[in-house]
Design a protein around this motif. Sequence first.
Motif, PDB file in Angstrom:
ATOM      1  N   THR A  88     -12.744  47.270  40.953  1.00 48.64           N
ATOM      2  CA  THR A  88     -12.632  48.151  39.785  1.00 48.64           C
ATOM      3  C   THR A  88     -11.796  47.507  38.679  1.00 48.64           C
ATOM      4  N   SER A  89     -10.822  46.698  39.038  1.00 45.58           N
ATOM      5  CA  SER A  89     -10.024  46.030  38.007  1.00 45.58           C
ATOM      6  C   SER A  89     -10.827  44.943  37.295  1.00 45.58           C
ATOM      7  N   LEU A  90     -11.823  44.382  37.969  1.00 44.76           N
ATOM      8  CA  LEU A  90     -12.659  43.365  37.331  1.00 44.76           C
ATOM      9  C   LEU A  90     -13.626  43.974  36.329  1.00 44.76           C
ATOM     10  N   GLY A  91     -14.011  45.225  36.545  1.00 45.89           N
ATOM     11  CA  GLY A  91     -14.954  45.885  35.640  1.00 45.89           C
ATOM     12  C   GLY A  91     -16.321  45.220  35.702  1.00 45.89           C
ATOM     13  N   ASP A  92     -16.995  45.190  34.570  1.00 40.43           N
ATOM     14  CA  ASP A  92     -18.303  44.543  34.490  1.00 40.43           C
ATOM     15  C   ASP A  92     -18.070  43.085  34.114  1.00 40.43           C
ATOM     16  N   PHE A  93     -18.194  42.216  35.058  1.00 37.85           N
ATOM     17  CA  PHE A  93     -17.869  40.815  34.841  1.00 37.85           C
ATOM     18  C   PHE A  93     -19.100  39.946  35.077  1.00 37.85           C
ATOM     19  N   PRO A  94     -19.128  38.766  34.452  1.00 41.88           N
ATOM     20  CA  PRO A  94     -20.255  37.855  34.680  1.00 41.88           C
ATOM     21  C   PRO A  94     -20.139  37.178  36.047  1.00 41.88           C
ATOM     22  N   HIS A  95     -21.202  36.608  36.485  1.00 39.88           N
ATOM     23  CA  HIS A  95     -21.231  35.806  37.720  1.00 39.88           C
ATOM     24  C   HIS A  95     -20.957  36.632  38.981  1.00 39.88           C
ATOM     25  N   LYS A  96     -21.504  37.829  39.039  1.00 40.63           N
ATOM     26  CA  LYS A  96     -21.354  38.661  40.236  1.00 40.63           C
ATOM     27  C   LYS A  96     -21.977  37.988  41.451  1.00 40.63           C
ATOM     28  N   GLY A  97     -23.047  37.217  41.215  1.00 43.83           N
ATOM     29  CA  GLY A  97     -23.715  36.525  42.312  1.00 43.83           C
ATOM     30  C   GLY A  97     -22.805  35.532  43.022  1.00 43.83           C
ATOM     31  N   LYS A  98     -21.961  34.847  42.252  1.00 47.26           N
ATOM     32  CA  LYS A  98     -21.032  33.887  42.855  1.00 47.26           C
ATOM     33  C   LYS A  98     -20.024  34.601  43.754  1.00 47.26           C
ATOM     34  N   LEU A  99     -19.515  35.736  43.276  1.00 47.56           N
ATOM     35  CA  LEU A  99     -18.571  36.502  44.093  1.00 47.56           C
ATOM     36  C   LEU A  99     -19.283  37.083  45.316  1.00 47.56           C
ATOM     37  N   LEU A 100     -20.547  37.445  45.156  1.00 42.54           N
ATOM     38  CA  LEU A 100     -21.339  37.944  46.285  1.00 42.54           C
ATOM     39  C   LEU A 100     -21.414  36.886  47.384  1.00 42.54           C
ATOM     40  N   PHE A 101     -21.753  35.656  47.017  1.00 49.95           N
ATOM     41  CA  PHE A 101     -21.838  34.572  48.001  1.00 49.95           C
ATOM     42  C   PHE A 101     -20.468  34.240  48.587  1.00 49.95           C
ATOM     43  N   ALA A 102     -19.445  34.227  47.748  1.00 51.45           N
ATOM     44  CA  ALA A 102     -18.096  33.932  48.240  1.00 51.45           C
ATOM     45  C   ALA A 102     -17.638  34.995  49.230  1.00 51.45           C
ATOM     46  N   SER A 103     -17.962  36.246  48.940  1.00 50.36           N
ATOM     47  CA  SER A 103     -17.506  37.318  49.826  1.00 50.36           C
ATOM     48  C   SER A 103     -18.230  37.295  51.169  1.00 50.36           C
ATOM     49  N   VAL A 104     -19.534  37.007  51.179  1.00 51.00           N
ATOM     50  CA  VAL A 104     -20.237  36.949  52.469  1.00 51.00           C
ATOM     51  C   VAL A 104     -19.774  35.730  53.264  1.00 51.00           C
ATOM     52  N   PHE A 105     -19.473  34.643  52.564  1.00 53.08           N
ATOM     53  CA  PHE A 105     -18.897  33.473  53.235  1.00 53.08           C
ATOM     54  C   PHE A 105     -17.532  33.835  53.814  1.00 53.08           C
ATOM     55  N   GLY A 106     -16.751  34.608  53.054  1.00 57.36           N
ATOM     56  CA  GLY A 106     -15.438  35.051  53.523  1.00 57.36           C
ATOM     57  C   GLY A 106     -15.542  35.925  54.764  1.00 57.36           C
ATOM     58  N   VAL A 107     -16.527  36.799  54.809  1.00 56.74           N
ATOM     59  CA  VAL A 107     -16.714  37.636  56.007  1.00 56.74           C
ATOM     60  C   VAL A 107     -16.867  36.748  57.231  1.00 56.74           C
ATOM     61  N   GLY A 108     -17.763  35.792  57.136  1.00 55.71           N
ATOM     62  CA  GLY A 108     -18.002  34.901  58.280  1.00 55.71           C
ATOM     63  C   GLY A 108     -16.792  34.052  58.632  1.00 55.71           C
ATOM     64  N   LEU A 109     -16.172  33.476  57.625  1.00 54.51           N
ATOM     65  CA  LEU A 109     -15.029  32.602  57.857  1.00 54.51           C
ATOM     66  C   LEU A 109     -13.856  33.364  58.484  1.00 54.51           C
ATOM     67  N   PHE A 110     -13.527  34.519  57.911  1.00 48.72           N
ATOM     68  CA  PHE A 110     -12.411  35.298  58.448  1.00 48.72           C
ATOM     69  C   PHE A 110     -12.724  35.862  59.835  1.00 48.72           C
ATOM     70  N   LEU A 111     -13.999  36.156  60.113  1.00 51.49           N
ATOM     71  CA  LEU A 111     -14.369  36.604  61.456  1.00 51.49           C
ATOM     72  C   LEU A 111     -14.179  35.491  62.483  1.00 51.49           C
ATOM     73  N   VAL A 112     -14.553  34.280  62.105  1.00 46.35           N
ATOM     74  CA  VAL A 112     -14.370  33.141  63.017  1.00 46.35           C
ATOM     75  C   VAL A 112     -12.888  32.929  63.299  1.00 46.35           C
ATOM     76  N   PHE A 113     -12.068  32.950  62.249  1.00 45.96           N
ATOM     77  CA  PHE A 113     -10.629  32.777  62.435  1.00 45.96           C
ATOM     78  C   PHE A 113     -10.037  33.921  63.265  1.00 45.96           C
TER      79      PHE A 113
END
Length: 175
Positions: A88-113
């Motif tokens: 919500t603090s980011l609001g409508d920001f560009p490059h949502k797709g990049k954050l989408l990929f980073a977040s799904v990568f984060g799910v996997g990475l943090f689950l492995v750790f």
Amino acid sequence: FMRVPPIPSGGRKRSIVQDFAGGFRYVATHRTELSLLLFFLVPAFLASPLESLLPIFADRIFQAGATGLGFLRSVQGLGSLVGIVLLTSLGDFPHKGKLLFASVFGVGLFLVFFSASSWFSLALVLIAFVALSQFIFTTLNNTLLQGMIPDQVRGRVSSIRQLGRTVTPLGIITA
């Protein structure tokens, strides 16, 4: 009060099967929407075993019992809350797709750790990051998908997305 323009009727009545098939036809002919729907299945399938395995981690791995499980679940909620505040603090920001990929990568990475961790305090931090990443991914995936779909098929495509939640039990079985 909101002033909402009237929504025109959909025309002739169709059966549920015809409407459902129309949603699939729409998704099959729009690659980006199809990609977002399929991409939604990845964490739903791979991260879903966490919910059923968390009590085992609390009891057998960390020897923290029910109290430890309560802490693990609490920091999951805290991670999701941080995700809400962040998005919500980011609001409508560009490059949502990049954050989408980073977040799904984060799910996997943090689950492995998390799965490799034997320290309870580290596991608490990691599970919070899993929840934060998962919240951001799910919210962005839905936001991007809903923003692309025309009003005429929004309900049908949303129904197909909800069907994607059926992979959760399949992910639990594989665990």
